[in-house]
Scaffold this active site. Structure first.
Site, PDB file in Angstrom:
ATOM      1  N   ILE A  97       0.728  -1.224   0.138  1.00  0.00           N
ATOM      2  CA  ILE A  97      -0.011  -0.126  -0.068  1.00  0.00           C
ATOM      3  C   ILE A  97       0.745   1.178   0.049  1.00  0.00           C
ATOM      4  O   ILE A  97       1.871   1.262   0.654  1.00  0.00           O
ATOM      5  CB  ILE A  97      -0.709  -0.037   1.212  1.00  0.00           C
ATOM      6  CG1 ILE A  97      -1.846   1.172   1.139  1.00  0.00           C
ATOM      7  CG2 ILE A  97      -0.027  -0.251   2.310  1.00  0.00           C
ATOM      8  CD1 ILE A  97      -2.863   1.293   2.385  1.00  0.00           C
ATOM      9  N   TYR A 155     -13.041   4.908 -23.485  1.00  0.00           N
ATOM     10  CA  TYR A 155     -12.745   3.566 -23.237  1.00  0.00           C
ATOM     11  C   TYR A 155     -14.013   2.677 -23.340  1.00  0.00           C
ATOM     12  O   TYR A 155     -15.068   3.302 -22.561  1.00  0.00           O
ATOM     13  CB  TYR A 155     -12.006   3.077 -22.258  1.00  0.00           C
ATOM     14  CG  TYR A 155     -11.056   1.845 -22.023  1.00  0.00           C
ATOM     15  CD1 TYR A 155     -10.147   1.466 -23.141  1.00  0.00           C
ATOM     16  CD2 TYR A 155     -11.667   0.806 -21.154  1.00  0.00           C
ATOM     17  CE1 TYR A 155      -9.504   0.384 -23.108  1.00  0.00           C
ATOM     18  CE2 TYR A 155     -10.914  -0.502 -21.252  1.00  0.00           C
ATOM     19  CZ  TYR A 155      -9.824  -0.713 -22.195  1.00  0.00           C
ATOM     20  OH  TYR A 155      -8.948  -1.754 -22.075  1.00  0.00           O
ATOM     21  N   ASP A 162      -5.532   2.409 -12.496  1.00  0.00           N
ATOM     22  CA  ASP A 162      -4.103   3.130 -12.450  1.00  0.00           C
ATOM     23  C   ASP A 162      -3.916   3.493 -13.950  1.00  0.00           C
ATOM     24  O   ASP A 162      -3.228   4.536 -14.173  1.00  0.00           O
ATOM     25  CB  ASP A 162      -3.310   1.898 -12.042  1.00  0.00           C
ATOM     26  CG  ASP A 162      -3.462   0.534 -12.729  1.00  0.00           C
ATOM     27  OD1 ASP A 162      -4.221   0.306 -13.461  1.00  0.00           O
ATOM     28  OD2 ASP A 162      -2.359  -0.171 -12.479  1.00  0.00           O
ATOM     29  N   ARG A 163      -4.420   2.837 -14.741  1.00  0.00           N
ATOM     30  CA  ARG A 163      -4.027   3.056 -16.363  1.00  0.00           C
ATOM     31  C   ARG A 163      -4.470   4.514 -16.509  1.00  0.00           C
ATOM     32  O   ARG A 163      -3.957   5.333 -17.098  1.00  0.00           O
ATOM     33  CB  ARG A 163      -4.436   1.951 -17.287  1.00  0.00           C
ATOM     34  CG  ARG A 163      -4.074   0.735 -17.356  1.00  0.00           C
ATOM     35  CD  ARG A 163      -4.828  -0.228 -18.032  1.00  0.00           C
ATOM     36  NE  ARG A 163      -4.695   0.008 -19.386  1.00  0.00           N
ATOM     37  CZ  ARG A 163      -5.422  -0.381 -20.412  1.00  0.00           C
ATOM     38  NH1 ARG A 163      -6.457  -1.345 -20.139  1.00  0.00           N
ATOM     39  NH2 ARG A 163      -5.381  -0.089 -21.694  1.00  0.00           N
TER      40      ARG A 163
END
Length: 261
Positions: free
Chosen positions: A27, A101, A110-111
């Protein structure tokens, strides 16, 4: 000097924003003040213990949580009991770019966050973000601030593990500083195949995308980004904190929207 800055941040009257990124094994917490990244901490503690340590040291005004695991219910309860505004980054949370998308619910957050961070630092540019971690992700955001998508490929360690796992005699190897086009033994052949293969793949991907976007800016992040930055021939920016920067921009966007409503 750095310790003095850190000690000053622990003064309870100083308000900070907190970014918590929960990975598969670790984390990570990032602290921002006035839009700038001040400190980053990584831990293998439970997310609640880690958060309690941070809350004991700092006064947090706003926070955002991103997780590749299940929804962290206990952590969210803890944070919302002590922080004015807390957001969880999922497909329903508004973002400061246009996400085109098609399968938004399956997009790795995260992308998207990394692209938002890259675009915040380079507004009005066509940007390819390459995140070289367990997998290598290629993600594109155009100069209009539209996230279009990208590609996913096996990362460096995954390729080494796959060669060892799916063959009977090939050894388990890892990244090496020296690798060659022509390996003179099995270890050199594996190292050259894996590492040259990734370098050629990344360079070819960039070159192909530049045929359509000649002004393409390339941003590298992730655990193996420094390796790529050293070896690819295309110009690139190494930005290890681009994900945290993107999450902070998402946090500020939603905090501002919430304040205006």
């Amino acid at each position: 000097m750095l310790q003095a800055i850190y000690n000053n941040l622990r003064i309870k009257s100083i308000l900070l924003n907190l970014i918590i990124d929960i990975g598969n094994t670790k984390i990570k917490a990032s602290l921002f003040r006035d839009g700038k990244l001040i400190d980053t901490k990584t831990s293998e503690q439970t997310d609640t213990d880690f958060a309690l340590d941070i809350l004991a040291d700092f006064t947090i005004e706003h926070a955002i949580v991103s997780s590749v695991r299940e929804f962290p219910e206990e952590l969210m309860r803890l944070l919302t009991s002590k922080i004015e505004k807390v957001f969880f980054f999922d497909a329903q949370l508004p973002v400061p770019i246009e996400n085109l998308y098609e399968s938004k619910n399956t997009l790795g957050y995260d992308r998207l966050a990394a692209c938002i961070g890259a675009y915040a630092k380079n507004p009005g540019q066509n940007i390819l973000v390459i995140d070289a971690g367990t997998a290598i992700t290629f993600d594109f955001i155009n100069n209009k601030g539209q996230y279009l998508g990208g590609c996913i490929s096996p990362g460096l360690s995954m390729r080494y593990k796959a060669l060892h796992h799916f063959t009977k005699k090939l050894p388990q190897l890892s990244q090496q500083d020296d690798f060659y086009l022509i390996g003179k033994n099995t270890n050199e052949a594996i190292t050259g195949g894996v590492q040259n293969g990734i370098v050629f793949e990344v360079d070819s991907y960039i070159a192909k995308l530049k045929e359509e976007y000649a002004d393409l800016k390339v941003v590298l992040t992730g655990g193996d980004a420094s390796f790529l930055h050293q070896h690819i021939v295309n110009n690139s920016d190494y930005e290890p904190n681009i994900l945290a920067i993107g999450l902070h921009h998402i946090l500020e966007f939603n905090a501002s929207e919430s304040a205006n409503n």
